[in-house]
Design an enzyme around this catalytic site. Structure first.
Site, PDB file in Angstrom:
ATOM      1  N   CYS A   1       0.767  -1.335   0.091  1.00  0.00           N
ATOM      2  CA  CYS A   1      -0.082  -0.034  -0.044  1.00  0.00           C
ATOM      3  C   CYS A   1       0.893   1.355   0.009  1.00  0.00           C
ATOM      4  CB  CYS A   1      -0.995  -0.295   1.249  1.00  0.00           C
ATOM      5  SG  CYS A   1      -2.446   1.080   1.157  1.00  0.00           S
TER       6      CYS A   1
ATOM      7  N   HIS B   1      -3.791  -5.630   0.925  1.00  0.00           N
ATOM      8  CA  HIS B   1      -3.723  -6.006   2.233  1.00  0.00           C
ATOM      9  C   HIS B   1      -4.339  -7.282   2.412  1.00  0.00           C
ATOM     10  CE1 HIS B   1      -2.447  -2.111   3.604  1.00  0.00           C
ATOM     11  NE2 HIS B   1      -3.491  -1.415   2.837  1.00  0.00           N
TER      12      HIS B   1
END
Length: 481
Positions: free
Chosen positions: A330, A422
């Site tokens: 991310c 994630h």
């Protein structure tokens, strides 16, 4: 409702164990936390986001996470300001003082979400936030006694004996609460006890004498398997367990100042042949790592500046020159590119900065937030990343993950990887393929999700052995729900 005498007393874990125990009694159960402050978040079935702890509690209940389980989520971006998420959607940014003025306006959403959960379940297990004794924050409170009074919800105090001062914290909390709030207290739990619990017995009379006869509902010994459950707050990373010295594979993780969704790393810590070390501010990146991870962050540009201030930018490049692998997740993925731009000041003051340059991509942060769950993990980011390295398939056994190719990037030699997904390493096959690339021929480790499930079951057993759960739930004599 479980309310703490302080922060990090173990409310989230106790609530998860209580949820699982109640489900095992044949009841329909839902978790609820009116207000949470955490950069560890999860995506819900509605495409919103809630605190990671409530997602774990939902799992303990055997139900999908919902935005109504945590209607107000604060995601810190600076020392005095947070992104405010209301029922899963970004409301905006607010300073601590601005949020104090905003809280009364959020109570309607909190009460509506709570009513929805009450309508669909036999029991709602509510978790407070921070400390019940912060009476300076009582005006407009939606997180602790303000919520309890508004809903007439009975409260059990939780004290952490491991940090010391638990008698004073319990008696002090009682002393500070007005009579109307004291009337909601049903008892207290002593959490994280080490040693012989009978040594605490004399303290119960002292507390009862000074706190209106408040009864002890249980002394909960330290639960060793808590490490198998995702931590809610980054405070857990301030003093992480020591890295194993006998593991052949060494992984380092930069402890960013606004680190987010760091439970991405949990599956690696569960691998028996992997040593995971969180590199704290002031520490240099070790020179013998096999893999260096740049994790998620709530403020990419601010943490990119943190990386440079710590001298980690040079360490990352030196690790790469030595032949080490690098993984960015991310915000960590964004930092690995050529540049990060935030022209509208979405995550802080408007600005831009050069990235670390290990991936040929650039990121522009915009007002639209992506929240999406899929079979390989979930997305939770503000920003679009593109460039020649974007879309290149990851090497080895990870090449069949189309989501990685669509949501990530790889350097031409495959030693630098980045991805917006994630939870990717929670997939046993993906994690095994990543580690096999570092140590060809290694044997895959244990199934991670099975480990988490086993910890929840063990936690329910742990509470059943040390807490008078029927009395805690029913507020009366023992006899089962």
């Amino acid at each position: 409702m479980l309310q703490g005498t302080g922060s990090d007393v173990g409310k989230s874990v106790l609530a998860a164990g209580l949820c699982r125990w109640l489900v095992r009694q044949g009841l329909s159960v839902r978790p609820f936390k009116p207000q949470n402050m955490s950069n560890n978040a999860a995506v819900t079935r509605e495409g919103g986001e809630i605190g990671r702890a409530q997602a774990l509690q939902a799992r303990a209940c055997g139900v999908a996470p919902s935005v109504h389980m945590n209607p107000v989520l604060l995601k810190p971006q600076t020392d005095v300001g947070s992104q405010v998420v209301v029922r899963g959607e970004v409301w905006g940014n607010a300073s601590a003082r601005d949020y104090t003025a905003l809280k009364p306006r959020l109570m309607d959403a909190v009460l509506d979400s709570f009513a929805r959960l009450r309508a669909e379940a036999d029991v709602v297990v509510v978790e407070g936030a921070g400390s019940a004794s912060e009476v300076n924050l009582r005006p407009g409170d939606i997180a602790n006694m303000g919520f309890a009074v508004a809903t007439n919800t009975p409260v059990v105090l939780v004290g952490d004996i491991d940090r010391g001062g638990v008698i004073a914290s319990l008696v002090g909390t009682w002393t500070l609460l007005p009579e109307a709030e004291r009337a909601l207290l049903r008892g207290y739990l002593i959490n994280k006890f080490r040693g012989d619990p009978t040594l605490f017995t004399p303290a119960t009379d002292i507390i009862a004498d000074r706190a209106g006869g408040l009864p002890c509902l249980g002394v909960v010994p330290w639960f060793e398997r808590v490490r198998d459950l995702p931590a809610e707050d980054a405070v857990a990373l301030d003093a992480p367990p020591a890295a194993r010295t006998d593991a052949p594979l060494r992984v380092g993780v930069l402890r960013l100042s606004r680190i987010a969704n760091f439970d991405d790393i949990d599956p690696l810590t569960a691998e028996p042949d992997v040593s995971v070390a969180f590199i704290q501010p002031g520490q240099a990146v070790p020179g013998d790592l096999d893999l260096l991870i740049l994790p998620g962050s709530k403020a990419t540009l601010a943490d990119l500046a943190c990386v440079r201030a710590q001298g980690w930018d040079g360490d990352v490049l030196a690790h790469h020159r030595r032949g080490g692998a690098v993984l960015g997740l991310c915000a960590g993925y964004q930092m690995l590119g050529r540049a990060v731009r935030d022209p509208d000041g979405i995550e802080g003051p408007p600005g831009e900065a050069p990235g670390l340059g290990l991936l040929d991509v650039e990121t522009v942060i915009g007002p639209s937030k992506t929240l999406r769950e899929g079979p390989w993990g979930y997305e939770m980011h503000m920003g679009v990343t593109d460039g020649p390295d974007a879309g290149r398939r990851w090497p080895g056994g990870m090449a069949d993950l189309e989501a990685v190719a669509a949501l990530g990037a790889a350097s031409p030699d495959g030693r630098v990887l980045g991805c917006y997904l994630h939870g990717l390493l929670h997939r046993d096959a993906t994690r095994a393929a990543l580690l096999a690339g570092l140590a060809p021929g290694r044997t895959a480790g244990p199934a991670f999700e099975t480990r988490v499930e086993g910890a929840l079951e063990a936690l329910a057993d742990h509470l059943a052995a040390h807490v008078d759960l029927p009395v805690l739930v029913l507020g009366g004599d023992s006899g089962g729900p």
